[in-house]
Design a protein around this motif. Structure first.
Motif, PDB file in Angstrom:
ATOM      1  N   ASP A  95       0.820  -1.225   0.000  1.00 38.83           N
ATOM      2  CA  ASP A  95       0.000   0.000   0.000  1.00 38.83           C
ATOM      3  C   ASP A  95       0.851   1.271   0.000  1.00 38.83           C
ATOM      4  O   ASP A  95       0.335   2.362  -0.207  1.00 38.83           O
ATOM      5  N   LEU A  96       2.152   1.144   0.223  1.00 36.51           N
ATOM      6  CA  LEU A  96       3.005   2.338   0.162  1.00 36.51           C
ATOM      7  C   LEU A  96       3.538   2.599  -1.252  1.00 36.51           C
ATOM      8  O   LEU A  96       4.246   3.575  -1.495  1.00 36.51           O
ATOM      9  N   TRP A  97       3.222   1.726  -2.186  1.00 43.13           N
ATOM     10  CA  TRP A  97       3.625   1.942  -3.587  1.00 43.13           C
ATOM     11  C   TRP A  97       2.599   2.854  -4.265  1.00 43.13           C
ATOM     12  O   TRP A  97       1.401   2.721  -4.042  1.00 43.13           O
ATOM     13  N   ASP A  98       3.110   3.736  -5.136  1.00 42.66           N
ATOM     14  CA  ASP A  98       2.206   4.593  -5.898  1.00 42.66           C
ATOM     15  C   ASP A  98       1.740   3.922  -7.179  1.00 42.66           C
ATOM     16  O   ASP A  98       0.905   4.467  -7.899  1.00 42.66           O
ATOM     17  N   ARG A  99       2.351   2.760  -7.518  1.00 42.96           N
ATOM     18  CA  ARG A  99       1.881   2.006  -8.674  1.00 42.96           C
ATOM     19  C   ARG A  99       2.207   0.537  -8.442  1.00 42.96           C
ATOM     20  O   ARG A  99       2.910   0.190  -7.499  1.00 42.96           O
ATOM     21  N   ASP A 100       1.667  -0.318  -9.291  1.00 43.41           N
ATOM     22  CA  ASP A 100       1.959  -1.744  -9.213  1.00 43.41           C
ATOM     23  C   ASP A 100       3.473  -1.922  -9.409  1.00 43.41           C
ATOM     24  O   ASP A 100       4.024  -1.511 -10.431  1.00 43.41           O
ATOM     25  N   PRO A 101       4.158  -2.528  -8.439  1.00 48.51           N
ATOM     26  CA  PRO A 101       5.621  -2.649  -8.538  1.00 48.51           C
ATOM     27  C   PRO A 101       6.094  -3.411  -9.775  1.00 48.51           C
ATOM     28  O   PRO A 101       7.236  -3.249 -10.206  1.00 48.51           O
ATOM     29  N   PHE A 102       5.215  -4.247 -10.344  1.00 53.50           N
ATOM     30  CA  PHE A 102       5.607  -5.026 -11.522  1.00 53.50           C
ATOM     31  C   PHE A 102       4.900  -4.549 -12.790  1.00 53.50           C
ATOM     32  O   PHE A 102       4.788  -5.279 -13.768  1.00 53.50           O
ATOM     33  N   ASP A 103       4.406  -3.303 -12.736  1.00 53.74           N
ATOM     34  CA  ASP A 103       3.902  -2.652 -13.951  1.00 53.74           C
ATOM     35  C   ASP A 103       4.721  -1.370 -14.099  1.00 53.74           C
ATOM     36  O   ASP A 103       4.252  -0.270 -13.833  1.00 53.74           O
ATOM     37  N   PRO A 104       5.997  -1.525 -14.489  1.00 53.52           N
ATOM     38  CA  PRO A 104       6.927  -0.391 -14.461  1.00 53.52           C
ATOM     39  C   PRO A 104       6.555   0.689 -15.470  1.00 53.52           C
ATOM     40  O   PRO A 104       5.863   0.414 -16.448  1.00 53.52           O
ATOM     41  N   ALA A 105       7.017   1.897 -15.209  1.00 51.60           N
ATOM     42  CA  ALA A 105       6.772   2.999 -16.142  1.00 51.60           C
ATOM     43  C   ALA A 105       7.882   4.021 -16.010  1.00 51.60           C
ATOM     44  O   ALA A 105       8.584   4.077 -14.997  1.00 51.60           O
ATOM     45  N   ILE A 106       8.045   4.823 -17.070  1.00 55.17           N
ATOM     46  CA  ILE A 106       8.953   5.961 -17.010  1.00 55.17           C
ATOM     47  C   ILE A 106       8.135   7.127 -16.462  1.00 55.17           C
ATOM     48  O   ILE A 106       7.079   7.454 -17.001  1.00 55.17           O
ATOM     49  N   GLU A 107       8.630   7.723 -15.385  1.00 57.98           N
ATOM     50  CA  GLU A 107       7.916   8.862 -14.796  1.00 57.98           C
ATOM     51  C   GLU A 107       8.786  10.103 -14.871  1.00 57.98           C
ATOM     52  O   GLU A 107      10.001  10.020 -14.710  1.00 57.98           O
TER      53      GLU A 107
END
Ligand code: BES
Ligand code: ZN
Length: 456
Positions: A95-107
């Motif tokens: 719950d402390l992740w802002d996104r799914d840890p295994f759905d990576p993205a360039i931010e």
């Protein structure tokens, strides 16, 4: 053919390299959790296929745990072994992740573009910087810069249970002139760092048992021995008021820093205010007669990594628990002997147990510290070319973390290791929202091309 052409190709190929890294990051290769064993296999297979696409003879070798990926490619000049690990740490607390840890993205962030996802920095992104440098080299030159053995482990984050037997069984095949490991970071997130020493690690889990069942703390409280109280006192006794560790014989084998190292480290002008300020702290809390850099790099530590006991759910429960557990780890330096220390620690705990309390110990990893031999010419070659990439001359530094394989390369394969990496202090490795700067990835690939060009 010139290095410039290889570097230009790396620049042009960056979007595709990022796509490849994303594909690897999407595989949840959490090594410590048996539920993800097939994902570890999948990550190994992905790497094998990627290496094969570069004309490297690669395969995933079965072990009692997760597979090792081994690949070989011929070439002239020195023979290097490159090591990285494809396994990652668990992701909790999710719950402390802002996104799914295994759905990576360039931010986009205030500090630039980052690759967000578990393993982006530790260690898939770093591992791929080397592979991408080889890819660009091959595309540009039609062959590899030198003879290379690729060696990727899938159990680094869970104590490497299969590593020692694997190294012993495949000694001849794996031994090279030097090992290169990309699993470390830049000094102060800016200065390319060649790490000349690593701390060792000893893990111990202790469980105290008092009453033979959980009790009502009104009915029994006061008269019954509470194991959490006993455990807290023992843990509080680990350090004295000046931060010194009180386990007898703990400091056996801890060396003083040489004058040469002291001077080298002082010249780095480490800013502990910023280092601590970045995580909401201000004052170095280790041995009070030591500098902050010594606390991180050259002094041993005892840390409590977790405490379990009693009622920890929502609300409140007046329980007097039967059991209390703590996970304790020690970072080791110099000649400290992890196995001897384990026995000293256990004896010290036992000596503090009052009546009616028993203890069970569960040992975790035990690896000694390692000191790199910096006389191999690769060190000077790397140092001389990294400045051009990063705008700061490379530094020889220490390292607070532990990478036991470097020690085993020396003791089992009689092979020296050079540690270089492109991680930054704020990568949040092992934590929620792990990231790797696109700059680390891009310049990291370029750095390997420069290093390979210099050592071939
Ligand atoms: N990449 C890290 C080591 C590291 C951490 C290097 C920080 C530089 C800075 C590595 O994957 C790691 O986390 N190692 C573990 C040890 C292992 C035996 C579980 C560590 O240091 O806790
Ligand atoms: Zn790592």
């Amino acid at each position: 053919m010139s290095l410039d052409a290889t570097l230009a190709r790396i620049d042009a190929d960056l979007p595709a390299a990022l796509d490849r890294l994303m594909a690897l990051l999407r595989i949840p290769s959490i090594s410590t959790d048996p539920a993800y064993a097939d994902k570890c296999q999948q990550a190994a297979d992905w790497l094998v296929e990627d290496l094969q696409s570069l004309g490297i003879a690669a395969e995933a070798r079965a072990t009692p745990g997760h597979p090792m990926v081994v690949g070989h490619v011929e070439g002239d000049g020195p023979h290097v072994l490159f090591y990285g690990h494809y396994d990652v740490q668990p992701v909790d607390p999710l719950d402390l992740w802002d996104r799914d840890p295994f759905d990576p993205a360039i931010e986009e962030t205030a500090k630039g573009k980052v690759i967000r996802g578990r393993g982006s920095s530790d260690d898939k992104g770093q591992l791929m910087t080397f592979v991408e440098a080889c890819r660009a080299w091959k595309a540009e030159h039609g062959s590899m810069p030198c003879r290379i053995t690729f060696f990727f482990e899938g159990e680094e984050e869970s104590g490497s249970p299969s590593l020692i037997p694997f190294l012993k069984e495949n000694k001849e095949e794996l031994k090279a002139d030097i090992a290169l490991i990309c699993d470390t970071g830049l000094f102060e997130s800016r200065v390319p760092a060649i790490m000349t020493q690593l701390r060792g690690l000893l893990g111990e889990e202790i469980t105290l048992t008092g009453p033979d069942k959980d009790l009502h703390s009104g009915m029994y409280g006061g008269v019954a021995r509470n194991p959490i109280r006993v455990l807290s006192r023992i843990l509080a006794n680990l350090h004295d008021d000046n931060g010194h560790i009180q386990v007898p014989h703990f400091y056996d084998g801890v060396p003083e820093l040489s004058d040469e190292m002291t001077a080298q480290w002082e010249a780095l002008n480490f800013d502990h205010g910023t280092f601590l300020g970045d995580v909401g702290l201000s004052k170095p809390a280790g041995e009070q007669d030591r500098s902050a850099l010594e606390m991180i790099w050259s002094r041993p530590t005892a840390e409590i990594n977790g405490i379990i006991g009693g009622y920890t759910g929502d609300g409140f429960k007046t329980v007097l628990p039967s059991k209390a557990t703590a996970k304790v780890s020690f970072r080791l330096v110099g000649q400290q002997d992890p196995h001897a220390l384990r026995e000293h620690f256990r004896a010290w705990v036992r000596a503090q147990l009052p009546e009616d309390v028993s203890v069970d110990f569960h040992g975790h990893g035990a690896s000694p510290a390692s000191q790199m031999q910096t006389t191999h010419p690769a060190f000077e070659s790397a140092r001389s070319v990294l400045g051009a990439e990063w705008g700061h001359e490379a530094a020889f530094t220490g390292c607070g973390g532990s990478i036991p394989v470097a020690g085993y390369f020396k003791s089992i394969l009689d092979m020296d290791t050079m540690l270089v990496g492109w991680g930054k202090d704020d990568d949040q490795i092992h934590s929620p929202n792990e990231k790797y700067d696109v700059e680390s990835f891009h310049k990291g690939i370029r750095s390997w091309a420069r290093i390979l060009d210099a050592i071939r």
